[in-house]
Scaffold this motif. Structure first.
Motif, PDB file in Angstrom:
ATOM      1  N   ARG A 129      43.435 109.860  32.831  1.00 48.29           N
ATOM      2  CA  ARG A 129      43.369 108.986  33.999  1.00 48.29           C
ATOM      3  C   ARG A 129      41.955 108.431  34.204  1.00 48.29           C
ATOM      4  NH1 ARG A 129      48.141 109.425  36.719  1.00 48.29           N
ATOM      5  NH2 ARG A 129      49.329 111.335  36.400  1.00 48.29           N
ATOM      6  N   SER A 130      41.138 108.463  33.183  1.00 46.27           N
ATOM      7  CA  SER A 130      39.751 108.022  33.329  1.00 46.27           C
ATOM      8  C   SER A 130      39.664 106.533  33.679  1.00 46.27           C
ATOM      9  CB  SER A 130      38.950 108.327  32.073  1.00 46.27           C
ATOM     10  OG  SER A 130      39.477 107.643  30.964  1.00 46.27           O
ATOM     11  N   GLN A 131      40.539 105.705  33.132  1.00 49.54           N
ATOM     12  CA  GLN A 131      40.489 104.279  33.453  1.00 49.54           C
ATOM     13  C   GLN A 131      40.880 104.032  34.908  1.00 49.54           C
ATOM     14  OE1 GLN A 131      42.867 102.252  30.530  1.00 49.54           O
ATOM     15  NE2 GLN A 131      41.129 102.045  29.140  1.00 49.54           N
ATOM     16  N   GLN A 132      41.832 104.811  35.422  1.00 48.67           N
ATOM     17  CA  GLN A 132      42.208 104.668  36.826  1.00 48.67           C
ATOM     18  C   GLN A 132      41.051 105.077  37.733  1.00 48.67           C
ATOM     19  OE1 GLN A 132      45.688 107.110  37.018  1.00 48.67           O
ATOM     20  NE2 GLN A 132      47.037 105.511  36.226  1.00 48.67           N
ATOM     21  N   PHE A 133      40.376 106.167  37.384  1.00 42.87           N
ATOM     22  CA  PHE A 133      39.223 106.608  38.164  1.00 42.87           C
ATOM     23  C   PHE A 133      38.106 105.569  38.111  1.00 42.87           C
ATOM     24  CE2 PHE A 133      40.626 111.171  37.172  1.00 42.87           C
ATOM     25  CZ  PHE A 133      41.382 111.237  38.331  1.00 42.87           C
ATOM     26  N   GLU A 134      37.892 105.000  36.937  1.00 44.37           N
ATOM     27  CA  GLU A 134      36.856 103.990  36.773  1.00 44.37           C
ATOM     28  C   GLU A 134      37.168 102.750  37.613  1.00 44.37           C
ATOM     29  OE1 GLU A 134      35.163 101.140  33.213  1.00 44.37           O
ATOM     30  OE2 GLU A 134      35.985 103.089  32.688  1.00 44.37           O
ATOM     31  N   ASP A 138      34.911 101.316  40.745  1.00 45.52           N
ATOM     32  CA  ASP A 138      34.463  99.923  40.777  1.00 45.52           C
ATOM     33  C   ASP A 138      34.906  99.230  42.059  1.00 45.52           C
ATOM     34  OD1 ASP A 138      33.175 100.101  38.355  1.00 45.52           O
ATOM     35  OD2 ASP A 138      34.848  99.260  37.200  1.00 45.52           O
ATOM     36  N   GLU A 139      36.142  99.485  42.478  1.00 43.72           N
ATOM     37  CA  GLU A 139      36.661  98.902  43.717  1.00 43.72           C
ATOM     38  C   GLU A 139      35.841  99.358  44.924  1.00 43.72           C
ATOM     39  OE1 GLU A 139      40.546  99.556  46.511  1.00 43.72           O
ATOM     40  OE2 GLU A 139      40.842  99.601  44.347  1.00 43.72           O
ATOM     41  N   ARG A 145      29.295  96.669  48.481  1.00 43.42           N
ATOM     42  CA  ARG A 145      28.413  95.520  48.301  1.00 43.42           C
ATOM     43  C   ARG A 145      28.786  94.386  49.245  1.00 43.42           C
ATOM     44  NH1 ARG A 145      29.015  95.854  41.993  1.00 43.42           N
ATOM     45  NH2 ARG A 145      27.655  97.618  41.604  1.00 43.42           N
ATOM     46  N   LYS A 146      30.089  94.211  49.525  1.00 42.59           N
ATOM     47  CA  LYS A 146      30.548  93.126  50.395  1.00 42.59           C
ATOM     48  C   LYS A 146      30.220  93.396  51.853  1.00 42.59           C
ATOM     49  CE  LYS A 146      34.327  91.502  47.517  1.00 42.59           C
ATOM     50  NZ  LYS A 146      35.778  91.349  47.404  1.00 42.59           N
ATOM     51  N   LYS A 147      30.278  94.646  52.276  1.00 39.92           N
ATOM     52  CA  LYS A 147      30.026  94.986  53.673  1.00 39.92           C
ATOM     53  C   LYS A 147      28.528  94.934  53.959  1.00 39.92           C
ATOM     54  CE  LYS A 147      33.791  98.232  54.442  1.00 39.92           C
ATOM     55  NZ  LYS A 147      34.095  99.627  54.788  1.00 39.92           N
ATOM     56  N   PRO A 148      28.116  94.056  54.866  1.00 41.05           N
ATOM     57  CA  PRO A 148      26.714  94.105  55.266  1.00 41.05           C
ATOM     58  C   PRO A 148      26.514  95.275  56.221  1.00 41.05           C
ATOM     59  CG  PRO A 148      27.838  92.303  56.373  1.00 41.05           C
ATOM     60  CD  PRO A 148      28.821  92.935  55.420  1.00 41.05           C
ATOM     61  N   SER A 149      25.385  95.893  56.159  1.00 39.25           N
ATOM     62  CA  SER A 149      25.133  97.034  57.021  1.00 39.25           C
ATOM     63  C   SER A 149      24.891  96.570  58.447  1.00 39.25           C
ATOM     64  CB  SER A 149      23.946  97.845  56.505  1.00 39.25           C
ATOM     65  OG  SER A 149      22.796  97.042  56.553  1.00 39.25           O
ATOM     66  N   ALA A 150      25.008  97.471  59.434  1.00 37.65           N
ATOM     67  CA  ALA A 150      24.852  97.135  60.848  1.00 37.65           C
ATOM     68  C   ALA A 150      23.447  96.616  61.135  1.00 37.65           C
ATOM     69  CB  ALA A 150      25.154  98.354  61.707  1.00 37.65           C
ATOM     70  N   GLY A 151      22.445  97.136  60.457  1.00 43.40           N
ATOM     71  CA  GLY A 151      21.066  96.698  60.640  1.00 43.40           C
ATOM     72  C   GLY A 151      20.852  95.257  60.198  1.00 43.40           C
ATOM     73  N   ASP A 152      21.615  94.791  59.237  1.00 44.90           N
ATOM     74  CA  ASP A 152      21.480  93.417  58.755  1.00 44.90           C
ATOM     75  C   ASP A 152      21.925  92.403  59.789  1.00 44.90           C
ATOM     76  OD1 ASP A 152      20.474  94.378  56.421  1.00 44.90           O
ATOM     77  OD2 ASP A 152      22.331  94.159  55.268  1.00 44.90           O
ATOM     78  N   HIS A 153      22.994  92.720  60.569  1.00 44.39           N
ATOM     79  CA  HIS A 153      23.496  91.787  61.587  1.00 44.39           C
ATOM     80  C   HIS A 153      22.464  91.565  62.669  1.00 44.39           C
ATOM     81  CE1 HIS A 153      27.513  91.354  60.065  1.00 44.39           C
ATOM     82  NE2 HIS A 153      27.698  92.670  60.038  1.00 44.39           N
ATOM     83  N   SER A 154      21.829  92.599  63.152  1.00 39.39           N
ATOM     84  CA  SER A 154      20.863  92.464  64.245  1.00 39.39           C
ATOM     85  C   SER A 154      19.614  91.714  63.764  1.00 39.39           C
ATOM     86  CB  SER A 154      20.479  93.824  64.823  1.00 39.39           C
ATOM     87  OG  SER A 154      19.918  94.628  63.807  1.00 39.39           O
ATOM     88  N   SER A 155      19.195  91.958  62.541  1.00 37.63           N
ATOM     89  CA  SER A 155      18.001  91.261  62.040  1.00 37.63           C
ATOM     90  C   SER A 155      18.299  89.793  61.782  1.00 37.63           C
ATOM     91  CB  SER A 155      17.463  91.944  60.786  1.00 37.63           C
ATOM     92  OG  SER A 155      18.380  91.847  59.738  1.00 37.63           O
ATOM     93  N   GLN A 156      19.534  89.463  61.340  1.00 40.33           N
ATOM     94  CA  GLN A 156      19.894  88.068  61.108  1.00 40.33           C
ATOM     95  C   GLN A 156      20.009  87.331  62.423  1.00 40.33           C
ATOM     96  OE1 GLN A 156      23.487  88.127  58.800  1.00 40.33           O
ATOM     97  NE2 GLN A 156      22.438  88.725  56.912  1.00 40.33           N
ATOM     98  N   ALA A 157      20.509  87.994  63.471  1.00 46.37           N
ATOM     99  CA  ALA A 157      20.651  87.344  64.765  1.00 46.37           C
ATOM    100  C   ALA A 157      19.267  87.044  65.354  1.00 46.37           C
ATOM    101  CB  ALA A 157      21.442  88.251  65.724  1.00 46.37           C
ATOM    102  N   LYS A 158      18.286  87.889  65.144  1.00 41.10           N
ATOM    103  CA  LYS A 158      16.942  87.665  65.665  1.00 41.10           C
ATOM    104  C   LYS A 158      16.284  86.479  64.959  1.00 41.10           C
ATOM    105  CE  LYS A 158      16.020  92.432  66.926  1.00 41.10           C
ATOM    106  NZ  LYS A 158      15.226  93.632  66.648  1.00 41.10           N
TER     107      LYS A 158
END
Length: 161
Positions: A129-134, A138-139, A145-158
């Protein structure tokens, strides 16, 4: 004074071990390394032969499309773990695994004849099952990577104001 090492006796001379013992020890280490490479070569030969047998010579309807990903030979050479990948869902994989377990005797006999072995190792089939785990890892990495962290939202708003 005599020293005993692995079933043989050597003469200890003037506080140093004789050169015969040293040569014997070096030879033993080389044999262990040679055994490791032999086990790897035999494992690869087993993988190729098992895959050939599974592709064309087994007529069990339970066995679907099966690929042998690797064969791990035990250090004593008496057993081998055969990792197989089955195309399809989990139910089809279980059926194929049952068919492979039922065909173990036939596969061992064919391996013995083809590779000219005195005794084929006991084969233990397992799903790989190594390919399934891989794919799952990856998912998860893509999600993080897609989720911006909470700290990024406040700094972008400023910066926008």
């Amino acid at each position: 004074m005599f020293l005993r090492a692995e079933g043989a006796f050597w003469l200890r001379t003037e506080g140093a071990i004789s050169d015969i013992l040293i040569r014997f020890i070096l030879r033993c280490e080389l044999e262990k390394r040679g055994q490791k490479y032999h086990r790897e070569r035999l494992g690869e030969a087993l993988r190729e032969e098992i895959e050939t047998i599974l592709e064309g010579e087994l007529a069990d309807p339970r066995i679907g499309l099966v690929n042998v990903s690797s064969v791990d030979l035990a250090p004593d050479g008496k057993s081998a773990r055969v990792l197989v990948q089955v195309q399809g869902d989990d139910e089809e994989a279980e059926r194929s695994l049952q068919g492979l377990v039922a065909a173990t005797g036939f596969v061992r006999r064919e391996i013995t004849e083809r590779l000219h072995l005195r005794r084929a190792p006991e084969l233990i089939f397992q799903l790989d099952r190594s390919q399934q785990f891989e794919a799952r890892i990856d998912e998860l990495l893509k999600r993080t990577r897609k989720k911006p962290s909470a700290g990024d939202h406040s700094s972008q708003a400023k910066h926008k104001s």
